[in-house]
Design a protein around this motif. Structure first.
Motif, PDB file in Angstrom:
ATOM      1  N   UNK A 237       4.470  -0.255  -6.516  1.00  0.00           N
ATOM      2  CA  UNK A 237       3.776   0.539  -5.398  1.00  0.00           C
ATOM      3  C   UNK A 237       4.179   1.888  -5.393  1.00  0.00           C
ATOM      4  N   UNK A 238       3.151   2.745  -5.889  1.00  0.00           N
ATOM      5  CA  UNK A 238       3.445   4.104  -5.868  1.00  0.00           C
ATOM      6  C   UNK A 238       3.222   4.853  -4.446  1.00  0.00           C
ATOM      7  N   UNK A 239       4.126   5.065  -3.730  1.00  0.00           N
ATOM      8  CA  UNK A 239       3.918   5.714  -2.396  1.00  0.00           C
ATOM      9  C   UNK A 239       2.883   6.997  -2.580  1.00  0.00           C
ATOM     10  N   UNK A 240       1.970   7.227  -1.611  1.00  0.00           N
ATOM     11  CA  UNK A 240       0.802   7.961  -1.728  1.00  0.00           C
ATOM     12  C   UNK A 240       1.535   9.512  -0.937  1.00  0.00           C
ATOM     13  N   UNK A 241       0.703  10.635  -1.381  1.00  0.00           N
ATOM     14  CA  UNK A 241       1.302  12.044  -0.863  1.00  0.00           C
ATOM     15  C   UNK A 241       1.649  12.119   0.520  1.00  0.00           C
TER      16      UNK A 241
ATOM     17  N   UNK B 240       0.853  -1.283  -0.118  1.00  0.00           N
ATOM     18  CA  UNK B 240       0.176   0.016   0.202  1.00  0.00           C
ATOM     19  C   UNK B 240       0.822   1.191   0.070  1.00  0.00           C
ATOM     20  N   UNK B 241       0.272   2.562  -0.109  1.00  0.00           N
ATOM     21  CA  UNK B 241       1.006   3.552   0.185  1.00  0.00           C
ATOM     22  C   UNK B 241       2.136   3.933   1.075  1.00  0.00           C
ATOM     23  N   UNK B 242       2.166   3.053   2.079  1.00  0.00           N
ATOM     24  CA  UNK B 242       2.950   3.142   3.135  1.00  0.00           C
ATOM     25  C   UNK B 242       4.058   2.327   3.728  1.00  0.00           C
ATOM     26  N   UNK B 243       3.678   1.138   2.869  1.00  0.00           N
ATOM     27  CA  UNK B 243       4.641   0.050   3.036  1.00  0.00           C
ATOM     28  C   UNK B 243       3.926  -1.298   2.630  1.00  0.00           C
ATOM     29  N   UNK B 244       4.302  -2.276   3.480  1.00  0.00           N
ATOM     30  CA  UNK B 244       3.568  -3.659   3.254  1.00  0.00           C
ATOM     31  C   UNK B 244       3.030  -4.298   4.234  1.00  0.00           C
ATOM     32  N   UNK B 245       2.014  -5.003   4.119  1.00  0.00           N
ATOM     33  CA  UNK B 245       1.487  -5.746   5.127  1.00  0.00           C
ATOM     34  C   UNK B 245       1.263  -7.129   4.859  1.00  0.00           C
TER      35      UNK B 245
ATOM     36  N   UNK C 299      12.281   2.704   1.847  1.00  0.00           N
ATOM     37  CA  UNK C 299      12.766   3.576   0.609  1.00  0.00           C
ATOM     38  C   UNK C 299      11.878   3.395  -0.093  1.00  0.00           C
ATOM     39  N   UNK C 300      11.751   4.700  -0.791  1.00  0.00           N
ATOM     40  CA  UNK C 300      10.796   4.959  -1.754  1.00  0.00           C
ATOM     41  C   UNK C 300      11.122   3.876  -2.878  1.00  0.00           C
ATOM     42  N   UNK C 301      12.285   3.703  -3.302  1.00  0.00           N
ATOM     43  CA  UNK C 301      12.724   2.731  -4.525  1.00  0.00           C
ATOM     44  C   UNK C 301      12.438   1.369  -4.169  1.00  0.00           C
TER      45      UNK C 301
ATOM     46  N   UNK D 233      12.697  -1.372   5.735  1.00  0.00           N
ATOM     47  CA  UNK D 233      12.216  -2.616   5.389  1.00  0.00           C
ATOM     48  C   UNK D 233      12.454  -2.824   4.049  1.00  0.00           C
ATOM     49  N   UNK D 234      12.447  -4.325   3.651  1.00  0.00           N
ATOM     50  CA  UNK D 234      12.554  -4.823   2.269  1.00  0.00           C
ATOM     51  C   UNK D 234      11.368  -5.810   2.215  1.00  0.00           C
ATOM     52  N   UNK D 235      10.918  -6.171   0.799  1.00  0.00           N
ATOM     53  CA  UNK D 235       9.811  -7.344   0.747  1.00  0.00           C
ATOM     54  C   UNK D 235      10.543  -8.591   1.295  1.00  0.00           C
ATOM     55  N   UNK D 236      11.897  -8.856   1.152  1.00  0.00           N
ATOM     56  CA  UNK D 236      12.429 -10.015   1.843  1.00  0.00           C
ATOM     57  C   UNK D 236      12.433 -10.072   3.376  1.00  0.00           C
ATOM     58  N   UNK D 237      12.491  -8.968   4.075  1.00  0.00           N
ATOM     59  CA  UNK D 237      12.371  -9.019   5.335  1.00  0.00           C
ATOM     60  C   UNK D 237      10.765  -9.151   5.742  1.00  0.00           C
TER      61      UNK D 237
END
Length: 154
Positions: free
Chosen positions: A102-106, A45-50, A93-95, A125-129
């Motif tokens: 996933x495009x981070x929100x405003x 989501x725009x703030x990270x992962x769940x 990280x935005x990247x 955080x990373x997706x692997x973490x």
């Protein structure tokens, strides 16, 4: 010990691979799989992962008290339980998010700036973490289901 493990990224597996993951109508599934036969999925989501694991019915009621996961269990939808990475000190990280489409929100930059004082050297955080954390959650749920059904935890 894993008795079964499959996983994929949204660009590798057909969408049907995760149709039973919760909240797919408003949150992109970026990775999913099975661990000890338990389905898991990671949403962006725009703030990270769940991340979520589908727990057997025999352990759902006791999960809040008996599992340890980052930030505690923050989501529950029937048998699906999970956690998020939007707690004080968590950051992305935005990247990393962009690499997952996933495009981070405003509010992302504002929240990232506000949280920077709470990081205290915490790594991004990373997706692997997140996958490692959701697999640990699946391990705990599996162990609880074995105990609850009269088996022994490994």
């Amino acid at each position: 010990m894993m008795d079964e493990r499959t996983e994929g990224r949204s660009d590798e597996l057909p969408i049907e691979g995760h149709v039973d993951c919760p909240w797919t109508s408003y949150s992109e599934v970026v990775r999913w799989g099975r661990h000890h036969g338990l389905p898991w999925c990671i949403h962006g989501n725009e703030f990270g992962l769940t991340a979520y694991v589908r727990a057997p019915g025999n352990v759902c009621a006791s999960l809040d008290l008996e599992v340890s996961v980052h930030g505690g269990l923050t989501a529950h939808d029937g048998q699906w339980v999970g956690f998020d990475t939007a707690h004080a000190g968590d950051w992305w990280r935005r990247s990393h998010l962009s690499d997952l489409n996933i495009e981070p929100g405003p509010a992302f930059d504002l929240l990232t700036e506000m949280m920077s004082s709470l990081r205290q050297g915490s790594p991004a955080w990373t997706v692997n973490d997140v996958q490692a954390e959701v697999v640990q959650l699946a391990d705990q749920i599996h162990d609880l289901s074995q105990l609850d059904s009269g088996g022994s935890a490994q």
